[in-house]
Design a protein around this motif. Structure first.
Motif, PDB file in Angstrom:
ATOM      1  N   LEU A 124      46.425  75.247 128.553  1.00  0.00           N
ATOM      2  CA  LEU A 124      46.653  74.461 129.772  1.00  0.00           C
ATOM      3  C   LEU A 124      47.804  73.463 129.553  1.00  0.00           C
ATOM      4  O   LEU A 124      47.590  72.273 129.284  1.00  0.00           O
ATOM      5  N   HIS A 125      49.000  73.976 129.737  1.00  0.00           N
ATOM      6  CA  HIS A 125      50.232  73.330 129.257  1.00  0.00           C
ATOM      7  C   HIS A 125      50.803  72.182 130.098  1.00  0.00           C
ATOM      8  O   HIS A 125      51.744  71.543 129.655  1.00  0.00           O
ATOM      9  N   HIS A 126      50.275  71.949 131.319  1.00  0.00           N
ATOM     10  CA  HIS A 126      50.860  70.885 132.159  1.00  0.00           C
ATOM     11  C   HIS A 126      50.221  69.509 131.985  1.00  0.00           C
ATOM     12  O   HIS A 126      50.785  68.525 132.468  1.00  0.00           O
TER      13      HIS A 126
ATOM     14  N   ILE B 197      55.202  81.801 127.429  1.00  0.00           N
ATOM     15  CA  ILE B 197      55.682  82.862 128.324  1.00  0.00           C
ATOM     16  C   ILE B 197      54.987  82.832 129.684  1.00  0.00           C
ATOM     17  O   ILE B 197      55.124  83.763 130.476  1.00  0.00           O
ATOM     18  N   ASP B 198      54.244  81.758 129.962  1.00  0.00           N
ATOM     19  CA  ASP B 198      53.723  81.524 131.319  1.00  0.00           C
ATOM     20  C   ASP B 198      54.934  81.422 132.253  1.00  0.00           C
ATOM     21  O   ASP B 198      55.995  80.963 131.845  1.00  0.00           O
ATOM     22  N   VAL B 199      54.788  81.832 133.521  1.00  0.00           N
ATOM     23  CA  VAL B 199      55.919  81.787 134.456  1.00  0.00           C
ATOM     24  C   VAL B 199      56.332  80.350 134.784  1.00  0.00           C
ATOM     25  O   VAL B 199      57.427  80.112 135.292  1.00  0.00           O
ATOM     26  N   HIS B 200      55.448  79.381 134.478  1.00  0.00           N
ATOM     27  CA  HIS B 200      55.771  77.966 134.712  1.00  0.00           C
ATOM     28  C   HIS B 200      56.286  77.290 133.437  1.00  0.00           C
ATOM     29  O   HIS B 200      55.945  77.712 132.328  1.00  0.00           O
ATOM     30  N   HIS B 201      57.072  76.232 133.620  1.00  0.00           N
ATOM     31  CA  HIS B 201      57.604  75.475 132.485  1.00  0.00           C
ATOM     32  C   HIS B 201      56.475  74.755 131.740  1.00  0.00           C
ATOM     33  O   HIS B 201      55.643  74.099 132.364  1.00  0.00           O
TER      34      HIS B 201
ATOM     35  N   ALA C 145      49.593  84.770 131.983  1.00  0.00           N
ATOM     36  CA  ALA C 145      49.763  86.120 132.541  1.00  0.00           C
ATOM     37  C   ALA C 145      50.321  86.084 133.958  1.00  0.00           C
ATOM     38  O   ALA C 145      50.398  87.115 134.631  1.00  0.00           O
ATOM     39  N   ASP C 146      50.744  84.890 134.404  1.00  0.00           N
ATOM     40  CA  ASP C 146      51.366  84.798 135.731  1.00  0.00           C
ATOM     41  C   ASP C 146      52.833  85.212 135.685  1.00  0.00           C
ATOM     42  O   ASP C 146      53.516  85.229 136.715  1.00  0.00           O
ATOM     43  N   SER C 147      53.329  85.579 134.495  1.00  0.00           N
ATOM     44  CA  SER C 147      54.683  86.132 134.399  1.00  0.00           C
ATOM     45  C   SER C 147      54.679  87.638 134.679  1.00  0.00           C
ATOM     46  O   SER C 147      55.732  88.268 134.707  1.00  0.00           O
TER      47      SER C 147
ATOM     48  N   GLY D 205      46.388  80.752 129.710  1.00  0.00           N
ATOM     49  CA  GLY D 205      47.215  79.905 130.561  1.00  0.00           C
ATOM     50  C   GLY D 205      47.066  80.372 131.990  1.00  0.00           C
ATOM     51  O   GLY D 205      45.957  80.706 132.418  1.00  0.00           O
ATOM     52  N   GLY D 206      48.185  80.455 132.717  1.00  0.00           N
ATOM     53  CA  GLY D 206      48.133  80.917 134.099  1.00  0.00           C
ATOM     54  C   GLY D 206      47.824  82.403 134.187  1.00  0.00           C
ATOM     55  O   GLY D 206      47.700  83.098 133.166  1.00  0.00           O
ATOM     56  N   GLY D 207      47.753  82.902 135.431  1.00  0.00           N
ATOM     57  CA  GLY D 207      47.400  84.304 135.660  1.00  0.00           C
ATOM     58  C   GLY D 207      46.497  84.345 136.874  1.00  0.00           C
ATOM     59  O   GLY D 207      45.351  83.916 136.780  1.00  0.00           O
ATOM     60  N   TYR D 208      47.028  84.814 138.012  1.00  0.00           N
ATOM     61  CA  TYR D 208      46.340  84.625 139.294  1.00  0.00           C
ATOM     62  C   TYR D 208      46.025  85.912 140.035  1.00  0.00           C
ATOM     63  O   TYR D 208      45.503  85.877 141.134  1.00  0.00           O
ATOM     64  N   THR D 209      46.349  87.048 139.437  1.00  0.00           N
ATOM     65  CA  THR D 209      45.869  88.330 139.958  1.00  0.00           C
ATOM     66  C   THR D 209      44.920  88.828 138.877  1.00  0.00           C
ATOM     67  O   THR D 209      45.335  89.382 137.850  1.00  0.00           O
TER      68      THR D 209
HETATM   69 ZN    ZN Z   1      51.698  79.280 135.146  1.00  0.00          ZN
END
Ligand code: ZN
Ligand code: TV1
Ligand code: CA
Length: 406
Positions: free
Chosen positions: A161-163, A197-201, A294-296, A331-335
């Motif tokens: 959880l990088h943010h 490698i999450d799509v977010h910074h 995995a949102d990338s 981390g992220g990943g929304y599908t």
């Molecule tokens: Zn993300």
């Protein structure tokens, strides 16, 4: 069943607690902890538990979380629930952390960027404290396996959880388990490389170590205008010129790779392998932390890249091949179905196993499918599965590799 074997010559550990699955951020909130249920079932269904040591995570302690976070923030997170939120907000030591109120704000934000309003990125929900301290506990247990030489690779798909900031939740992240892990690693490793490698910074991790030359942060992310609204893709930071805090010893120990929408496998591989490769050569890390958001992946509900699971997995293999202690985080990943496929595949890669072909690697509908031709009947894919228009020019990618190569 599928001939799953333990990897030869090294050990992998898997850290998880099923209690994180039951949490709900809110009806329409894109972060779905049940994607971890899908991941777990796919991992167990493939028999990958026989290839690693599996650990049931226990909650991190407040003291462990205070190694990075503000003590008031830690107390607030430990005590907050939808029922206690308003009362806690009135207590002076928490109220002082509230942002100034603007009547044009879409959602009411309370102290620490937390909120009970429906549209909030960081809502207060039932069981939230349990969830936060559990994913953090899993990351810290994974870290401990590495620092005590009991594992060579440790995995926590519920972390990454990088943010999260020192005294502020941000972008679905409350406790920055990554920062806590790296702080702990610095006791034993001279240098730690963080790759995201999450799509977010990976802004929270970068900021935490902006003055620390023993930690190099490297994030690949979508950067630039979100669409034609003029808003920037979240969080709006991480330009090429952002290389750590100027005038401190931390300068040049942060790298950012800002990427336009629609990048494909070939282009991503080129960027990732040239830049990560040269970074490792130059920095000579003693351990690597990889945030595997995995949102990338193509078809993600929030992401805007077109990469497939196979390439996402090759990012894992590439750092694994360095033979350094490796922490793999989510981390992220929304599908959700794609998140589970990717992280299961990457669990297999970590343990040197190959999965059967019935876990599809290609998520991105081919362009002709998008045009409604390849699938006959003129059928259109649902909106969230549409390919993004590729705005990546090879020449710009080459320019970035050259600029970052110093
Ligand atoms: Zn993300
Ligand atoms: C509630 C309900 C919250 C529906 C949030 C998408 C929602 C989003 C929601 C959403 C959404 C964001 C912003 C908000 C700028 C802010 C885990 C003031 C359909 C690591 C975090 C993205 C990504 C935050 C986290 C972003 C991670 N996008 N529906 N919110 N505004 N926030 O843009 O990196 O993956 O979207
Ligand atoms: Ca990133």
């Amino acid at each position: 069943e599928y001939g799953i074997t333990r990897p030869a010559g090294y050990k992998v550990s898997f850290h998880y607690n099923s209690q994180v699955e039951d949490m709900h951020f809110g009806k329409t909130h894109p972060m779905k902890p049940w994607r971890l249920t899908l991941t777990k079932h796919l991992v167990l269904g493939c028999g990958l538990q026989y290839a690693m040591d599996t650990f049931e995570a226990v909650s991190a302690t407040k003291e462990q979380v205070r190694a990075f976070h503000d003590p008031d923030y830690v107390d607030f997170l430990a005590e907050v629930s939808p029922g206690t939120f308003e009362e806690l907000c009135k207590m002076p030591r928490f109220a002082s952390h509230a942002p100034p109120k603007h009547d044009y704000d879409a959602v009411d934000l309370g102290p620490f960027n937390l909120s009970t309003s429906p549209g909030a990125d960081c809502p207060v929900f039932d069981g939230m404290s349990k969830y936060l301290f559990l994913y953090t506990g899993a990351t810290l247990a994974a870290t401990n396996q590495l620092t005590t030489n009991q594992s060579d690779i440790a995995i926590n798909w519920s972390g990454g959880l990088h943010h999260a900031h020192r005294a502020e939740a941000s972008g679905f992240c409350y406790i920055n388990d990554i920062v806590l892990s790296i702080v702990d690693m610095l006791r034993v490793y001279p240098r730690v490389l963080y790759v995201d490698i999450d799509v977010h910074h990976g802004d929270g991790v970068e900021e935490a170590f902006q003055r620390q030359p023993r930690v190099m942060t490297l994030s690949y992310h979508r950067y630039g205008p979100y669409d034609d609204t003029g808003h920037k893709f979240f969080p709006g930071t991480g330009d090429l010129t952002d290389v750590g805090l100027k005038g401190t010893v931390g300068e040049h120990f942060a790298l950012n790779v800002p990427i336009p929408s629609g990048i494909d496998d070939r282009q991503y591989k080129y960027l990732y392998e040239s830049i990560t490769g040269r970074t490792i050569e130059a920095f000579k890390p003693s351990a690597i932390v990889l945030q595997c958001g995995a949102d990338s992946l193509g078809g993600d509900r929030l992401g805007q890249f077109n990469i497939n699971i196979k390439q996402h997995g090759e990012c894992v293999s590439f750092v694994k091949n360095m033979g350094l202690p490796l922490l793999l985080l989510g981390g992220g990943g929304y599908t959700a179905r794609n998140v589970a496929r990717a992280w299961c595949h990457e669990t297999a890669l970590a343990t040197d196993n190959v999965l059967p072909d019935n876990i599809p690697m290609d998520l991105v509908p081919r362009p002709e499918a998008f045009m409604g031709r390849a699938h006959g009947e003129g059928k259109m894919y649902p909106a969230f599965n549409r390919l993004h228009v590729n705005d990546c020019k090879d020449s710009d990618l080459e320019y970035m590799v050259k600029r970052l190569d110093n």
